[in-house]
Scaffold this motif. Sequence first.
Motif, mmCIF file in Angstrom:
data_model
loop_
_atom_site.group_PDB
_atom_site.id
_atom_site.type_symbol
_atom_site.label_atom_id
_atom_site.label_comp_id
_atom_site.label_asym_id
_atom_site.label_seq_id
_atom_site.Cartn_x
_atom_site.Cartn_y
_atom_site.Cartn_z
ATOM 1 N N PHE A 16 0.832 -1.212 0.000
ATOM 2 C CA PHE A 16 0.000 0.000 0.000
ATOM 3 C C PHE A 16 0.864 1.259 0.000
ATOM 4 O O PHE A 16 0.609 2.209 -0.760
ATOM 5 C CB PHE A 16 -0.927 0.004 1.217
ATOM 6 N N MET A 17 1.898 1.275 0.841
ATOM 7 C CA MET A 17 2.755 2.456 0.937
ATOM 8 C C MET A 17 3.578 2.644 -0.334
ATOM 9 O O MET A 17 3.851 3.777 -0.751
ATOM 10 C CB MET A 17 3.665 2.337 2.155
ATOM 11 N N ILE A 18 3.989 1.545 -0.955
ATOM 12 C CA ILE A 18 4.730 1.635 -2.217
ATOM 13 C C ILE A 18 3.852 2.265 -3.299
ATOM 14 O O ILE A 18 4.293 3.146 -4.049
ATOM 15 C CB ILE A 18 5.236 0.251 -2.656
ATOM 16 N N ILE A 19 2.606 1.811 -3.385
ATOM 17 C CA ILE A 19 1.678 2.377 -4.372
ATOM 18 C C ILE A 19 1.427 3.853 -4.074
ATOM 19 O O ILE A 19 1.397 4.692 -4.986
ATOM 20 C CB ILE A 19 0.365 1.583 -4.380
ATOM 21 N N GLY A 132 11.312 8.352 -1.336
ATOM 22 C CA GLY A 132 11.671 7.974 0.027
ATOM 23 C C GLY A 132 10.693 6.985 0.625
ATOM 24 O O GLY A 132 11.086 6.032 1.295
ATOM 25 N N ILE A 133 9.390 7.194 0.382
ATOM 26 C CA ILE A 133 8.371 6.275 0.896
ATOM 27 C C ILE A 133 8.530 4.905 0.259
ATOM 28 O O ILE A 133 8.488 3.867 0.940
ATOM 29 C CB ILE A 133 6.960 6.833 0.629
ATOM 30 N N VAL A 134 8.719 4.883 -1.053
ATOM 31 C CA VAL A 134 8.850 3.609 -1.771
ATOM 32 C C VAL A 134 10.042 2.810 -1.249
ATOM 33 O O VAL A 134 9.932 1.620 -0.929
ATOM 34 C CB VAL A 134 8.992 3.851 -3.287
ATOM 35 N N GLY A 138 10.754 -0.890 1.362
ATOM 36 C CA GLY A 138 11.370 -2.033 0.702
ATOM 37 C C GLY A 138 11.046 -2.191 -0.756
ATOM 38 O O GLY A 138 11.252 -3.264 -1.320
ATOM 39 N N GLY A 139 10.545 -1.145 -1.398
ATOM 40 C CA GLY A 139 10.179 -1.236 -2.803
ATOM 41 C C GLY A 139 11.144 -0.490 -3.701
ATOM 42 O O GLY A 139 12.185 -0.011 -3.276
ATOM 43 N N SER A 140 10.762 -0.416 -4.945
ATOM 44 C CA SER A 140 11.554 0.294 -5.940
ATOM 45 C C SER A 140 10.638 0.633 -7.097
ATOM 46 O O SER A 140 9.652 -0.057 -7.351
ATOM 47 C CB SER A 140 12.720 -0.572 -6.424
ATOM 48 N N ILE A 197 17.011 14.596 -3.788
ATOM 49 C CA ILE A 197 17.963 13.747 -3.064
ATOM 50 C C ILE A 197 17.864 13.967 -1.565
ATOM 51 O O ILE A 197 17.798 13.023 -0.776
ATOM 52 C CB ILE A 197 19.396 14.035 -3.552
ATOM 53 N N PHE A 198 17.835 15.238 -1.169
ATOM 54 C CA PHE A 198 17.762 15.559 0.259
ATOM 55 C C PHE A 198 16.485 15.005 0.872
ATOM 56 O O PHE A 198 16.498 14.387 1.945
ATOM 57 C CB PHE A 198 17.826 17.078 0.458
ATOM 58 N N THR A 199 15.364 15.208 0.170
ATOM 59 C CA THR A 199 14.081 14.743 0.688
ATOM 60 C C THR A 199 14.026 13.221 0.737
ATOM 61 O O THR A 199 13.505 12.639 1.692
ATOM 62 C CB THR A 199 12.932 15.276 -0.183
ATOM 63 N N THR A 200 14.584 12.566 -0.292
ATOM 64 C CA THR A 200 14.616 11.100 -0.313
ATOM 65 C C THR A 200 15.371 10.553 0.888
ATOM 66 O O THR A 200 14.897 9.651 1.587
ATOM 67 C CB THR A 200 15.286 10.592 -1.609
ATOM 68 N N ASP A 201 16.566 11.081 1.152
ATOM 69 C CA ASP A 201 17.363 10.607 2.283
ATOM 70 C C ASP A 201 16.681 10.883 3.611
ATOM 71 O O ASP A 201 16.746 10.075 4.537
ATOM 72 C CB ASP A 201 18.751 11.263 2.262
ATOM 73 N N PHE A 202 16.011 12.040 3.713
ATOM 74 C CA PHE A 202 15.345 12.371 4.969
ATOM 75 C C PHE A 202 14.179 11.429 5.241
ATOM 76 O O PHE A 202 14.026 10.907 6.345
ATOM 77 C CB PHE A 202 14.841 13.811 4.954
ATOM 78 N N VAL A 203 13.350 11.206 4.213
ATOM 79 C CA VAL A 203 12.191 10.320 4.385
ATOM 80 C C VAL A 203 12.635 8.884 4.626
ATOM 81 O O VAL A 203 12.088 8.176 5.475
ATOM 82 C CB VAL A 203 11.266 10.392 3.161
#
Length: 318
Positions: A16-19, A132-134, A138-140, A197-203
């Motif tokens: 659900f979170m990946i979607i 970041g959520i994906v 554990g997703g991609s 990039i910054f937001t991805t690493d933070f999340v």
Amino acid sequence: MGLTTNKKYEFAIDIFMIILGTFIMGFAFSVFLVPNNISTGGFSGLAMIFTSLFGSWGINWLNNSIIYLILNLGLFIYAYRTLGKKFAIKALIGIVSYSLAMEVFEFIDIDIVYETLISAVYGGAIMGVGIGIVVRFGGSTGGSDMIASVVRKKYPRFTIGRIVVAVDIVVIALSLVVFSDGWLLLPYTILALFISIFTTDFVNEGYKQVRAYNIITIKPDEIGRELMTKLYRGCTLTQAKGMHTGEDKYIVTCLISKFQSSTLKRIVRDCDPSAFVYSTPVSEVIGSWAKEDEVPKMVKNNTHKKNKGKKDDINTDN
């Protein structure tokens, strides 16, 4: 049976979170970035490049979402062999969901018009939240973040964001050649990329930031038990002596995530209002922290132990 049910529940939450993350990405991509020709790097940016090239050749039925799916096929097969079946399933769902999200938001045609600078900031930030959520669950979505997941498995010291930027640089360089206004858009592209990039690493990793708390107290057993049962973190107890008062005291050391800090402070305040607490940031943790099902057993084993005034470990698994 209970464990199996829990695993299925956790897997469903992950999906659900990946979607959700992919639809956040699709919103940023289709609404803020594509209309302004701001390349985000990765395979989505590469899809923009191919779409532009095919369009100039009169091939208009190959849009961003279709090209994105095609580009990810080979990479998906490699990830399946490298990262295992569970990750591959999540990756496949992420790839298909992200492609669908691109199509949905392009079809809806949300009429939001911002100047290029604002679009770069909003697009980069929202895209980073989605990625970041994906990755956190554990997703991609394929492309550069799947490459990042493969590389990070072998080299954990590299963050997801830093690996992604290496791939993105190549894609951005190609966009400078393909798009007629590529050089004019370069500052906005770089801005969107670094915000992403910054937001991805933070999340993805910000919640994992660790702090070491040292609690000087006369009630170490009570504080230690509360920390282990409520925060599920191990503690280490060290005997100490106050230089000014000459009194025997104890230092309870506990490593926690930064989001657990307020709970730790409340526990200490309730158990020993006179305790002295100080913390330091931790740049690296080697070794695993105690798992949630292990800590209560440790607490039970230590409940009946009496402090004999000697250096004693409540639990050395920080």
